[in-house]
Design an enzyme around this catalytic site. Structure first.
Site, mmCIF file in Angstrom:
data_model
loop_
_atom_site.group_PDB
_atom_site.id
_atom_site.type_symbol
_atom_site.label_atom_id
_atom_site.label_comp_id
_atom_site.label_asym_id
_atom_site.label_seq_id
_atom_site.Cartn_x
_atom_site.Cartn_y
_atom_site.Cartn_z
ATOM 1 N N TRP A 102 0.813 -1.223 0.000
ATOM 2 C CA TRP A 102 0.000 0.000 0.000
ATOM 3 C C TRP A 102 0.840 1.264 0.000
ATOM 4 O O TRP A 102 0.384 2.302 -0.472
ATOM 5 C CB TRP A 102 -1.012 -0.011 1.157
ATOM 6 C CG TRP A 102 -2.024 -1.091 0.939
ATOM 7 C CD1 TRP A 102 -2.225 -2.199 1.699
ATOM 8 C CD2 TRP A 102 -2.957 -1.198 -0.165
ATOM 9 N NE1 TRP A 102 -3.218 -2.984 1.149
ATOM 10 C CE2 TRP A 102 -3.684 -2.396 0.014
ATOM 11 C CE3 TRP A 102 -3.241 -0.409 -1.274
ATOM 12 C CZ2 TRP A 102 -4.679 -2.819 -0.877
ATOM 13 C CZ3 TRP A 102 -4.228 -0.819 -2.166
ATOM 14 C CH2 TRP A 102 -4.932 -2.003 -1.959
ATOM 15 N N ASP A 169 -1.825 6.625 6.310
ATOM 16 C CA ASP A 169 -2.899 5.727 5.866
ATOM 17 C C ASP A 169 -3.210 4.833 7.061
ATOM 18 O O ASP A 169 -2.410 3.981 7.436
ATOM 19 C CB ASP A 169 -2.374 4.907 4.676
ATOM 20 C CG ASP A 169 -3.356 3.848 4.196
ATOM 21 O OD1 ASP A 169 -4.403 3.659 4.839
ATOM 22 O OD2 ASP A 169 -3.045 3.205 3.169
ATOM 23 N N LYS A 193 -12.953 -1.927 6.821
ATOM 24 C CA LYS A 193 -12.277 -2.827 7.762
ATOM 25 C C LYS A 193 -12.886 -2.622 9.152
ATOM 26 O O LYS A 193 -13.783 -3.347 9.552
ATOM 27 C CB LYS A 193 -10.775 -2.599 7.738
ATOM 28 C CG LYS A 193 -10.178 -2.959 6.370
ATOM 29 C CD LYS A 193 -9.133 -1.988 5.961
ATOM 30 C CE LYS A 193 -8.696 -2.056 4.515
ATOM 31 N NZ LYS A 193 -8.552 -3.309 3.852
HETATM 32 C C1 LIG Z 1 -3.755 0.032 4.176
HETATM 33 C C2 LIG Z 1 -4.607 0.173 2.961
HETATM 34 N N1 LIG Z 1 -4.570 1.323 2.264
HETATM 35 C C3 LIG Z 1 -5.309 1.512 1.166
HETATM 36 C C4 LIG Z 1 -6.154 0.515 0.707
HETATM 37 C C5 LIG Z 1 -6.933 0.757 -0.550
HETATM 38 O O1 LIG Z 1 -8.234 1.015 -0.212
HETATM 39 P P1 LIG Z 1 -9.415 1.024 -1.315
HETATM 40 O O2 LIG Z 1 -9.559 -0.373 -1.797
HETATM 41 O O3 LIG Z 1 -10.569 1.522 -0.508
HETATM 42 O O4 LIG Z 1 -9.012 1.960 -2.387
HETATM 43 C C6 LIG Z 1 -6.238 -0.688 1.397
HETATM 44 C C7 LIG Z 1 -7.168 -1.741 0.944
HETATM 45 O O5 LIG Z 1 -7.264 -2.827 1.463
HETATM 46 C C8 LIG Z 1 -5.446 -0.871 2.559
HETATM 47 O O6 LIG Z 1 -5.484 -2.021 3.247
#
Ligand SMILES: Cc1ncc(COP(=O)(O)O)c(C=O)c1O
Length: 363
Positions: A102, A169, A193
């Site tokens: 991520w 994040d 989550k």
């Molecule tokens: C830590 C983290 N950041 C960002 C995301 C991306 O999120 P989205 O799928 O809502 O774009 C995720 C998705 O699982 C994640 O676990």
């Protein structure tokens, strides 16, 4: 039908009382004669729902009036681009710690808009630890971390000490333990989550950080537009926001983040303690950096094809006893148990019992 224990990384389990309340209110929210799904986002009723959700967010996370609380669309992934577009605007450079999939995606997006300085990376050991910080830039527009790495299973239990605005994040770590929001200029979390269903992203941003937003951004990508309209610039993901409100109510009724932390620590200990003494399974993550929410684990089968077959057998047999979504992320393989706030202790106990039996039968 019996409900399963769902170990998915997201969308993931929601607290059962929340689902029951949503079911009760499905046809008639609070005497309005309508479902929240049918309600105008400009109605008095919906205004009260979004306001309650914001108020509870502030109360439970301890967010002061110095911050905006925004409910946005586009998931965590849009934040990867929106944040540099709005805030990497003074010196057009930012510091990033590389801790897995991520942050790689966040860097990829930010690099389209400025210069990225990688101040630490744990790639050398397959992202199994949180790296020390080296070479941070005092002129960086901000310093970016992923607080909980959903795929790799690491979590910051102490935040890096930085001199520039800290951006994080917190998608998979939000509400897992008390977190001082005042240490950040901005945090964001996709809801799917610990917060609620997919479709809404929560961003909390310090008001003085907003000064650097350039003029002329596309409206939907401009944090100021969303802040000025109270997250109602366009039709928001109304139903998802309503469920986030119910989840926050459930958290409040159950003792807030301190109580959640105690329960999460208990669940994580049950699982890690078992993995650490097992002769068949192991956790690849350094102890000090282990996530409370996402627990990847592997078998000690070394030959690649045999290991893959064993993982598949594990996932299949677990599913047969109501323990579902235990496959590791496709990029890393193995297994992963996501044990978010809504996962009861009982679910983790059942998983540990299953691990023990599987070890006995397959070692
Ligand atoms: C830590 C983290 N950041 C960002 C995301 C991306 O999120 P989205 O799928 O809502 O774009 C995720 C998705 O699982 C994640 O676990």
């Amino acid at each position: 039908m019996a409900r399963v224990f769902n170990f998915s990384a997201g969308p993931s389990m929601l607290p059962e009382p929340v689902l029951k309340k949503a079911a009760e209110e499905m046809l008639d929210w609070n005497g309005s004669g309508q479902s929240v799904m049918e309600m105008s986002h400009r109605s008095k009723q919906y205004e009260s729902i979004i306001k309650k959700t914001e108020d509870l967010t502030r109360e439970i996370l301890g967010v002061s009036d110095d911050y905006h609380v925004l409910f946005l669309q586009g998931g965590g992934s849009l934040q990867f681009h929106m944040i540099p577009l709005n805030f990497m605007t003074k010196n057009k450079k930012a510091d990033f710690v590389q801790t897995g999939a991520w942050t790689l995606k966040a860097v990829e997006e930010a690099a389209k808009l400025g210069k990225i300085n990688i101040v630490g990376s744990s790639k050398d050991k397959k992202w199994s630890y949180l790296p020390p910080i080296v070479g941070s830039d005092p002129e960086a527009d901000y310093f970016y971390i992923c607080y909980n790495n959903t795929i790799e299973g690491t979590q910051y239990h102490t935040l890096p000490d930085v001199k520039v605005p800290l951006v994080a994040d917190i998608s998979s770590g939000i509400l897992s333990e008390p977190l001082d929001i005042n240490k950040f200029a901005l945090v964001f979390a996709g809801a799917q989550k610990n917060l609620g269903p997919a479709g809404v992203n929560l961003t909390i941003v310090r008001k003085d950080f907003m000064d650097r937003i350039p003029a002329g951004l596309p409206a939907m990508l401009d944090f100021k537009v969303h802040a000025d309209s109270g997250s109602l610039f366009n039709t928001p993901p109304c139903y998802s926001i309503y469920i986030v409100g119910l989840v926050l109510e459930w958290i409040k009724e159950n003792g807030g983040t301190k109580a959640l932390f105690a329960r999460n620590a208990e669940k994580a200990k049950l699982l890690y303690d078992y993995l650490d003494q097992s002769k068949f399974f192991y956790s690849p993550v350094e102890k000090k950096d282990r996530s409370l929410m996402n627990v990847p684990f592997l078998t000690r089968v070394t030959e690649a094809e045999a290991a893959e077959a064993m993982n598949k057998k594990f996932v299949k047999e677990a599913e047969a006893v109501g323990l579902v979504n235990l496959a590791g992320h496709r990029s890393v393989g193995g297994m992963r148990a996501s044990i978010y706030n809504a996962m009861p202790v009982e679910g983790v106990k059942k998983l540990v019992d299953f691990l023990k039996a599987f070890e006995k039968n397959n070692a």
